[in-house]
Design an enzyme around this catalytic site. Structure first.
Site, PDB file in Angstrom:
ATOM      1  N   LYS A 113     -60.749  55.036  12.392  1.00 57.46           N
ATOM      2  CA  LYS A 113     -60.198  55.368  11.074  1.00 57.46           C
ATOM      3  C   LYS A 113     -59.639  54.131  10.389  1.00 57.46           C
ATOM      4  O   LYS A 113     -59.687  54.026   9.164  1.00 57.46           O
ATOM      5  CB  LYS A 113     -59.128  56.460  11.196  1.00 57.46           C
ATOM      6  N   LYS A 194     -69.903  61.978  15.175  1.00 53.35           N
ATOM      7  CA  LYS A 194     -69.492  63.378  15.231  1.00 53.35           C
ATOM      8  C   LYS A 194     -69.383  63.977  13.824  1.00 53.35           C
ATOM      9  O   LYS A 194     -69.165  63.253  12.844  1.00 53.35           O
ATOM     10  CB  LYS A 194     -68.188  63.534  16.001  1.00 53.35           C
ATOM     11  N   LYS A 197     -64.848  66.616   8.960  1.00 54.79           N
ATOM     12  CA  LYS A 197     -64.612  67.222   7.653  1.00 54.79           C
ATOM     13  C   LYS A 197     -64.363  66.179   6.576  1.00 54.79           C
ATOM     14  O   LYS A 197     -64.483  66.465   5.388  1.00 54.79           O
ATOM     15  CB  LYS A 197     -63.468  68.241   7.724  1.00 54.79           C
TER      16      LYS A 197
HETATM   17  N1  AQP Z   1     -67.525  67.444  15.589  1.00 53.47           N
HETATM   18  C1  AQP Z   1     -66.709  68.118  16.381  1.00 53.47           C
HETATM   19  N2  AQP Z   1     -67.177  68.781  17.464  1.00 53.47           N
HETATM   20  C2  AQP Z   1     -66.352  69.478  18.268  1.00 53.47           C
HETATM   21  N3  AQP Z   1     -65.000  69.561  18.053  1.00 53.47           N
HETATM   22  C3  AQP Z   1     -64.500  68.921  16.983  1.00 53.47           C
HETATM   23  N4  AQP Z   1     -63.246  68.801  16.493  1.00 53.47           N
HETATM   24  C4  AQP Z   1     -63.269  68.032  15.376  1.00 53.47           C
HETATM   25  N5  AQP Z   1     -64.519  67.644  15.112  1.00 53.47           N
HETATM   26  C5  AQP Z   1     -65.313  68.172  16.093  1.00 53.47           C
HETATM   27  C6  AQP Z   1     -62.086  69.431  17.094  1.00 53.47           C
HETATM   28  O1  AQP Z   1     -61.453  70.200  16.086  1.00 53.47           O
HETATM   29  C7  AQP Z   1     -60.041  70.214  16.336  1.00 53.47           C
HETATM   30  C8  AQP Z   1     -59.311  69.899  15.087  1.00 53.47           C
HETATM   31  O2  AQP Z   1     -59.591  68.595  14.681  1.00 53.47           O
HETATM   32  P1  AQP Z   1     -58.607  67.890  13.678  1.00 53.47           P
HETATM   33  O3  AQP Z   1     -58.785  68.419  12.330  1.00 53.47           O
HETATM   34  O4  AQP Z   1     -57.225  67.981  14.147  1.00 53.47           O
HETATM   35  O5  AQP Z   1     -58.992  66.379  13.737  1.00 53.47           O
HETATM   36  P2  AQP Z   1     -60.326  65.624  13.978  1.00 53.47           P
HETATM   37  O6  AQP Z   1     -60.678  65.714  15.415  1.00 53.47           O
HETATM   38  O7  AQP Z   1     -60.121  64.256  13.433  1.00 53.47           O
HETATM   39  O8  AQP Z   1     -61.376  66.456  13.122  1.00 53.47           O
HETATM   40  P3  AQP Z   1     -62.247  66.020  11.914  1.00 53.47           P
HETATM   41  O9  AQP Z   1     -63.019  67.205  11.423  1.00 53.47           O
HETATM   42  O10 AQP Z   1     -63.051  64.809  12.262  1.00 53.47           O
HETATM   43  O11 AQP Z   1     -61.145  65.673  10.820  1.00 53.47           O
HETATM   44  P4  AQP Z   1     -60.944  64.379   9.968  1.00 53.47           P
HETATM   45  O12 AQP Z   1     -62.271  64.144   9.310  1.00 53.47           O
HETATM   46  O13 AQP Z   1     -59.859  64.734   9.014  1.00 53.47           O
HETATM   47  O14 AQP Z   1     -60.549  63.288  10.906  1.00 53.47           O
HETATM   48  C9  AQP Z   1     -59.786  69.202  17.445  1.00 53.47           C
HETATM   49  O15 AQP Z   1     -59.602  69.899  18.658  1.00 53.47           O
HETATM   50  C10 AQP Z   1     -61.051  68.401  17.497  1.00 53.47           C
HETATM   51  O16 AQP Z   1     -61.322  67.894  18.786  1.00 53.47           O
END
Ligand code: AQP
Length: 329
Positions: A113, A194, A197
């Site tokens: 990030k 991965k 969002k």
């Molecule tokens: N691609 C993924 N596959 C499986 N699990 C996923 N998680 C996120 N992306 C995937 C799981 O979703 C939970 C919540 O995630 P988060 O919002 O707290 O943070 P993150 O992991 O950083 O998710 P994002 O979607 O990638 O958000 P942004 O883009 O804002 O950083 C966690 O349990 C995560 O493992």
């Protein structure tokens, strides 16, 4: 009373993807029967990167409504918003004082990030310490998360062990719980990364709140390969990811899916996958609309949740403050 504690949270940093659902939210539901669960909407984590306040407010309530639409039950689990329980920030401060700077700088999420920002903030670096505080405040035994959060669980365990050995036994050492399949759902456009969002390419992810039409279209446009061989293989990461998604939304195992589509083209597979995902999400999408429009109900859920969580968090924080040598008020 003797049930173990489960804790997890999702950031309202955007609208939730099927990655968040398959990797985390879907698994929260079943755990409610056998554990005492706390499920949080981690808005304080979300502000470790820039958020428009108006969007953050909206996304926070969207995530709450999605939790409920997916099957989280406020009668069984404590469902609340992180910033409503000030003990998270207070415990994070204490834990910051025993956390190694080098260890935080080595975290993959921080490295990834921080590449995207010219001016990297301390909050992004300290993200895993706040996450440790979330988990440790409640004597958590099990943390259901996707693969990408495993490293943060490791640091949480280290911090807990460090605190326990320095100040005497205080925190339960939590275990990670990841699903066997779908712990890492990949981008539909660049399957080596991965699904996230916050991806700038909207075709890279499917949102839980996408329309049925958009869902089907995004699947049709998903990257596969030119081999034409219907196999589940690391050499075909796009197809492998789509098979994982198919299996997560159906009763079919990976082998059964490969058998079924071996002699059919990718086109037919994608067509069916679109239907499987649309059907799989339909009940959630319908319930969501109803719940999201009921502001009073949402408010009741997060207020009750905050009250219950605060009671537990306060007990732990008082214990921690005493152990580190703060004079009680
Ligand atoms: N691609 C993924 N596959 C499986 N699990 C996923 N998680 C996120 N992306 C995937 C799981 O979703 C939970 C919540 O995630 P988060 O919002 O707290 O943070 P993150 O992991 O950083 O998710 P994002 O979607 O990638 O958000 P942004 O883009 O804002 O950083 C966690 O349990 C995560 O493992």
């Amino acid at each position: 009373m003797d049930k173990k504690i489960v804790y997890s949270g999702i950031q309202p940093s955007g609208s939730l993807t099927i990655g968040n659902y398959i990797g985390a939210l879907k698994n929260f539901i079943g755990l409610q029967e056998d554990y005492n669960c706390l499920y949080c909407i981690v808005d304080m984590h979300a502000i470790t990167v820039d958020q428009e306040p108006k969007n953050l407010r909206k996304n926070t309530l969207d995530v709450l409504a999605l939790y409920l639409a997916a099957g989280l039950d406020p009668e069984k689990s404590i469902i609340y918003i992180q910033s409503h329980v000030h003990q998270h920030a207070e415990l994070a401060w204490v834990l910051n004082t025993i956390t190694g700077l080098g260890q935080l700088q080595r975290m993959t999420q921080f490295k990834d990030k921080s590449k995207k920002y010219s001016d990297v903030r301390a909050g992004l670096l300290n993200y895993p310490v706040l996450m440790a505080a979330d988990i440790l405040l409640y004597n958590t035994s099990l943390v259901p998360v996707g693969e990408d959060q495993k490293q943060h669980l490791e640091i949480t365990r280290d911090i807990a062990q460090r605190f326990n050995s320095r100040y005497s036994e205080t925190f339960t050492i939590p275990e990670v719980f990841t699903p066997k399949l779908g712990a890492r759902i990949m981008s539909l456009k660049e399957p080596e990364f991965k699904m996230s969002k916050s991806d700038t390419n909207k075709d890279a992810y499917i949102l839980l709140l996408d329309s049925e039409d958009a869902t089907r279209k995004k699947i049709k446009r998903a990257v596969t390969d030119s081999t034409g061989n219907f196999r589940y293989s690391d050499e075909q990461p796009g197809l492998k990811n789509l098979i994982n998604i198919y299996s997560s939304f159906s009763d079919l195992s990976v082998d059964e899916i490969v058998d079924k589509y071996q002699n059919l083209g990718y086109g037919e597979f994608k067509e069916d996958l679109g239907e499987v995902v649309v059907e799989g999400l339909r009940p959630l999408r319908e319930r969501y609309k109803e719940i999201r429009s009921d502001k009073e109900y949402l408010e009741k859920v997060y207020k009750d949740g905050a009250e219950k969580a605060s009671y537990l968090a306060n007990k732990m924080l008082r214990k921690v403050y005493k152990k580190v040598g703060f004079i009680p008020r």
